[in-house]
Design a protein around this motif. Structure first.
Motif, PDB file in Angstrom:
ATOM      1  N   ILE A  27       7.874  11.424  -6.501  1.00 46.47           N
ATOM      2  CA  ILE A  27       7.155  11.607  -5.248  1.00 46.47           C
ATOM      3  C   ILE A  27       7.493  10.465  -4.296  1.00 46.47           C
ATOM      4  CG2 ILE A  27       4.877  11.786  -4.176  1.00 46.47           C
ATOM      5  CD1 ILE A  27       3.833  12.848  -6.847  1.00 46.47           C
ATOM      6  N   LEU A  28       7.857  10.811  -3.080  1.00 46.35           N
ATOM      7  CA  LEU A  28       8.179   9.803  -2.083  1.00 46.35           C
ATOM      8  C   LEU A  28       6.915   9.128  -1.574  1.00 46.35           C
ATOM      9  CD1 LEU A  28      10.389   8.509  -0.272  1.00 46.35           C
ATOM     10  CD2 LEU A  28       9.852  10.273   1.426  1.00 46.35           C
ATOM     11  N   HIS A  29       6.938   7.792  -1.542  1.00 43.70           N
ATOM     12  CA  HIS A  29       5.835   6.999  -1.005  1.00 43.70           C
ATOM     13  C   HIS A  29       6.347   6.164   0.173  1.00 43.70           C
ATOM     14  CE1 HIS A  29       3.965   8.121  -4.749  1.00 43.70           C
ATOM     15  NE2 HIS A  29       2.900   7.362  -4.541  1.00 43.70           N
ATOM     16  N   VAL A  30       5.442   5.835   1.066  1.00 47.55           N
ATOM     17  CA  VAL A  30       5.740   4.904   2.147  1.00 47.55           C
ATOM     18  C   VAL A  30       4.671   3.819   2.146  1.00 47.55           C
ATOM     19  CG1 VAL A  30       4.420   6.223   3.895  1.00 47.55           C
ATOM     20  CG2 VAL A  30       6.278   4.676   4.614  1.00 47.55           C
ATOM     21  N   ASP A  31       5.091   2.582   2.369  1.00 44.04           N
ATOM     22  CA  ASP A  31       4.141   1.469   2.386  1.00 44.04           C
ATOM     23  C   ASP A  31       3.441   1.448   3.744  1.00 44.04           C
ATOM     24  OD1 ASP A  31       2.676  -0.808   2.090  1.00 44.04           O
ATOM     25  OD2 ASP A  31       4.382  -2.157   1.777  1.00 44.04           O
ATOM     26  N   GLU A  32       2.216   1.910   3.767  1.00 45.10           N
ATOM     27  CA  GLU A  32       1.470   1.994   5.034  1.00 45.10           C
ATOM     28  C   GLU A  32       1.071   0.618   5.561  1.00 45.10           C
ATOM     29  OE1 GLU A  32      -1.769   4.696   4.361  1.00 45.10           O
ATOM     30  OE2 GLU A  32      -0.502   6.459   4.765  1.00 45.10           O
ATOM     31  N   ALA A  33       1.224  -0.414   4.727  1.00 47.64           N
ATOM     32  CA  ALA A  33       0.923  -1.763   5.191  1.00 47.64           C
ATOM     33  C   ALA A  33       2.063  -2.358   6.015  1.00 47.64           C
ATOM     34  CB  ALA A  33       0.627  -2.679   3.992  1.00 47.64           C
ATOM     35  N   TYR A  34       3.218  -1.721   5.992  1.00 47.99           N
ATOM     36  CA  TYR A  34       4.372  -2.217   6.735  1.00 47.99           C
ATOM     37  C   TYR A  34       4.116  -2.088   8.233  1.00 47.99           C
ATOM     38  CZ  TYR A  34       9.179  -2.329   8.570  1.00 47.99           C
ATOM     39  OH  TYR A  34      10.308  -2.611   9.272  1.00 47.99           O
ATOM     40  N   ARG A  52      15.864   0.050   1.179  1.00 46.93           N
ATOM     41  CA  ARG A  52      15.075   1.278   1.082  1.00 46.93           C
ATOM     42  C   ARG A  52      13.648   1.110   1.606  1.00 46.93           C
ATOM     43  NH1 ARG A  52      13.290   2.075  -5.275  1.00 46.93           N
ATOM     44  NH2 ARG A  52      12.102   0.148  -5.428  1.00 46.93           N
ATOM     45  N   TYR A  53      13.180  -0.122   1.740  1.00 53.30           N
ATOM     46  CA  TYR A  53      11.823  -0.375   2.218  1.00 53.30           C
ATOM     47  C   TYR A  53      11.648   0.201   3.623  1.00 53.30           C
ATOM     48  CZ  TYR A  53       7.492  -2.874   3.140  1.00 53.30           C
ATOM     49  OH  TYR A  53       6.193  -3.184   3.422  1.00 53.30           O
ATOM     50  N   PRO A  54      10.492   0.810   3.971  1.00 55.39           N
ATOM     51  CA  PRO A  54       9.206   0.827   3.249  1.00 55.39           C
ATOM     52  C   PRO A  54       9.014   2.033   2.322  1.00 55.39           C
ATOM     53  CG  PRO A  54       8.890   1.748   5.419  1.00 55.39           C
ATOM     54  CD  PRO A  54      10.350   1.361   5.330  1.00 55.39           C
ATOM     55  N   PHE A  55      10.114   2.706   1.956  1.00 53.91           N
ATOM     56  CA  PHE A  55       9.997   3.894   1.116  1.00 53.91           C
ATOM     57  C   PHE A  55      10.281   3.557  -0.344  1.00 53.91           C
ATOM     58  CE2 PHE A  55      11.192   5.334   5.367  1.00 53.91           C
ATOM     59  CZ  PHE A  55      10.194   6.260   5.618  1.00 53.91           C
ATOM     60  N   VAL A  56       9.710   4.371  -1.236  1.00 55.40           N
ATOM     61  CA  VAL A  56       9.954   4.188  -2.667  1.00 55.40           C
ATOM     62  C   VAL A  56       9.548   5.471  -3.392  1.00 55.40           C
ATOM     63  CG1 VAL A  56       7.649   3.210  -3.128  1.00 55.40           C
ATOM     64  CG2 VAL A  56       9.566   2.645  -4.639  1.00 55.40           C
ATOM     65  N   PHE A  57      10.264   5.792  -4.449  1.00 52.55           N
ATOM     66  CA  PHE A  57       9.868   6.884  -5.323  1.00 52.55           C
ATOM     67  C   PHE A  57       8.891   6.365  -6.362  1.00 52.55           C
ATOM     68  CE2 PHE A  57      13.831   9.707  -4.730  1.00 52.55           C
ATOM     69  CZ  PHE A  57      13.130  10.572  -3.913  1.00 52.55           C
ATOM     70  N   SER A  58       7.936   7.223  -6.732  1.00 54.72           N
ATOM     71  CA  SER A  58       6.958   6.818  -7.732  1.00 54.72           C
ATOM     72  C   SER A  58       6.324   8.048  -8.362  1.00 54.72           C
ATOM     73  CB  SER A  58       5.871   5.950  -7.071  1.00 54.72           C
ATOM     74  OG  SER A  58       4.874   5.596  -7.997  1.00 54.72           O
ATOM     75  N   HIS A  59       5.698   7.817  -9.526  1.00 50.60           N
ATOM     76  CA  HIS A  59       4.852   8.822 -10.177  1.00 50.60           C
ATOM     77  C   HIS A  59       5.557  10.163 -10.401  1.00 50.60           C
ATOM     78  CE1 HIS A  59       1.725   5.966  -9.633  1.00 50.60           C
ATOM     79  NE2 HIS A  59       1.597   6.155  -8.335  1.00 50.60           N
ATOM     80  N   GLN A  60       6.260  10.286 -11.491  1.00 49.33           N
ATOM     81  CA  GLN A  60       6.857  11.564 -11.830  1.00 49.33           C
ATOM     82  C   GLN A  60       5.774  12.606 -12.092  1.00 49.33           C
ATOM     83  OE1 GLN A  60       9.543  11.040 -15.127  1.00 49.33           O
ATOM     84  NE2 GLN A  60      11.298  11.100 -13.766  1.00 49.33           N
ATOM     85  N   THR A  61       6.004  13.819 -11.600  1.00 51.32           N
ATOM     86  CA  THR A  61       5.074  14.921 -11.870  1.00 51.32           C
ATOM     87  C   THR A  61       5.339  15.473 -13.263  1.00 51.32           C
ATOM     88  OG1 THR A  61       6.552  16.617 -11.010  1.00 51.32           O
ATOM     89  CG2 THR A  61       5.125  15.490  -9.422  1.00 51.32           C
ATOM     90  N   SER A  62       4.501  16.418 -13.686  1.00 51.09           N
ATOM     91  CA  SER A  62       4.696  17.027 -15.002  1.00 51.09           C
ATOM     92  C   SER A  62       6.028  17.762 -15.086  1.00 51.09           C
ATOM     93  CB  SER A  62       3.547  17.999 -15.299  1.00 51.09           C
ATOM     94  OG  SER A  62       3.447  18.992 -14.283  1.00 51.09           O
ATOM     95  N   ASN A 117       0.834  -1.202   0.000  1.00 49.53           N
ATOM     96  CA  ASN A 117       0.000   0.000   0.000  1.00 49.53           C
ATOM     97  C   ASN A 117       0.870   1.254   0.000  1.00 49.53           C
ATOM     98  OD1 ASN A 117      -2.268   1.667   0.150  1.00 49.53           O
ATOM     99  ND2 ASN A 117      -2.325   1.593   2.393  1.00 49.53           N
ATOM    100  N   PRO A 118       1.673   1.463  -1.058  1.00 45.30           N
ATOM    101  CA  PRO A 118       2.517   2.659  -1.096  1.00 45.30           C
ATOM    102  C   PRO A 118       1.679   3.922  -1.230  1.00 45.30           C
ATOM    103  CG  PRO A 118       2.646   1.468  -3.185  1.00 45.30           C
ATOM    104  CD  PRO A 118       1.860   0.613  -2.251  1.00 45.30           C
ATOM    105  N   THR A 119       1.885   4.864  -0.328  1.00 45.25           N
ATOM    106  CA  THR A 119       1.071   6.079  -0.242  1.00 45.25           C
ATOM    107  C   THR A 119       1.991   7.304  -0.241  1.00 45.25           C
ATOM    108  OG1 THR A 119      -0.529   4.854   1.108  1.00 45.25           O
ATOM    109  CG2 THR A 119      -0.676   7.266   1.131  1.00 45.25           C
ATOM    110  N   PRO A 120       1.635   8.350  -1.002  1.00 44.36           N
ATOM    111  CA  PRO A 120       2.474   9.557  -1.018  1.00 44.36           C
ATOM    112  C   PRO A 120       2.662  10.112   0.386  1.00 44.36           C
ATOM    113  CG  PRO A 120       0.838   9.648  -2.772  1.00 44.36           C
ATOM    114  CD  PRO A 120       0.482   8.467  -1.925  1.00 44.36           C
ATOM    115  N   VAL A 121       3.902  10.465   0.702  1.00 45.61           N
ATOM    116  CA  VAL A 121       4.215  11.023   2.016  1.00 45.61           C
ATOM    117  C   VAL A 121       3.863  12.511   2.033  1.00 45.61           C
ATOM    118  CG1 VAL A 121       6.062  11.559   3.649  1.00 45.61           C
ATOM    119  CG2 VAL A 121       6.045   9.350   2.458  1.00 45.61           C
TER     120      VAL A 121
END
Length: 263
Positions: free
Chosen positions: A112-119, A97-107, A10-14
């Motif tokens: 964007i930094l994400h954290v896995d809230e399921a961790y 690097r878990y539970p963090f990950v970069f994802s979704h490049q902006t325009s 469940n990676p969620t934007p921080v």
């Protein structure tokens, strides 16, 4: 990116709005990676990772990535014990690097930094390190996480250039590794590729010199040397059975059908 999430659930934007009171407790429990038999690797890790694990290449075309093999079974990491402890000397950056990950490049091209809230270590009970101060400012811990992931992204991008070079010169070929586990059971891993030694030897001098200048030639030799570690992966796999010493023939990997290896 989805194909590289593996154990992220469940990676969620921080953000300070959502995670103002969130803390992250990391430590000795790596059970989250227990069911993956491989993870992506960056070229900067080849020397240390290649001293313990087989390094191969997974994917096709522009999506080829270096990958480290961690188990001979489809959903088993042989380097994490029943207590969730990491038992090898080196731990891949992808797991660190878990539970963090970069994802979704902006325009604007920003990640964007994400954290896995399921961790299990993500909490609001002040266990571990806070992500934000009470006024919503980033803590030193969060800043260090961002620096770590930014560095990882740079190394990943450089690794992609290396993989493109291998593809450009048609240096990769499909392979399979066959194992005999300590229990005597025969297993086979497919879905990965390795550098073709004959094609490597046939490269022109200009290409060899270019790969030498960029350390890509060194990475290639480290990759080829690491394939001998399929034997130690076989020894560790299969539920920890220790009947007889295995007779792995993974070092004699043969050309085979590409299926799936990235668990």
């Amino acid at each position: 990116m989805t194909t590289q999430l593996l154990f992220y659930q469940n990676p969620t934007p921080v953000s300070s709005e959502r995670h103002l009171k969130t803390s992250v407790k990391t430590g000795g429990d790596f059970s989250f990676a227990k069911s993956v038999n491989s993870v992506p690797l960056v070229a900067a890790e080849f020397a240390e990772a290649g001293a313990e694990f087989p390094i191969v290449f997974a994917g096709e075309g522009d999506t080829v990535v270096p990958t480290v093999i961690l188990g001979a079974m489809g959903s088993e990491n042989a380097y994490i014990d029943d207590d969730g402890k990491w038992t090898a000397k080196y731990m891949p950056l992808f797991i660190r690097r878990y539970p963090f990950v970069f994802s979704h490049q902006t325009s604007e091209g920003q990640l964007i930094l994400h954290v896995d809230e399921a961790y299990s270590g993500v909490n609001k009970d002040d266990r571990g390190e806070r992500l934000f101060d009470s006024d919503g400012s980033q803590t030193q811990y969060l800043k260090s996480v961002l620096r770590f992931l930014e560095d990882y992204q740079l190394k990943f991008n450089r690794s992609q250039q290396y993989c493109k070079r291998l593809v450009e010169h048609d240096l990769l070929r499909p392979m399979e590794a066959q194992f005999t586990l300590p229990s005597g059971e025969r297993r086979k891993l497919t879905g990965f590729r390795t550098v073709d030694r004959d094609k490597l030897k046939a490269l022109g001098q200009d290409v060899v010199e270019q790969m030498l200048r960029t350390d890509e030639l060194e990475c290639t030799f480290l990759h080829l040397a690491s394939l001998r570690h399929f034997a130690s992966v076989a020894e560790r796999s299969g539920g920890g059975k220790t009947a007889e010493a295995p007779t792995p023939d993974a070092a004699e990997a043969q050309e085979g059908v590409v299926e799936d290896v990235d668990g």
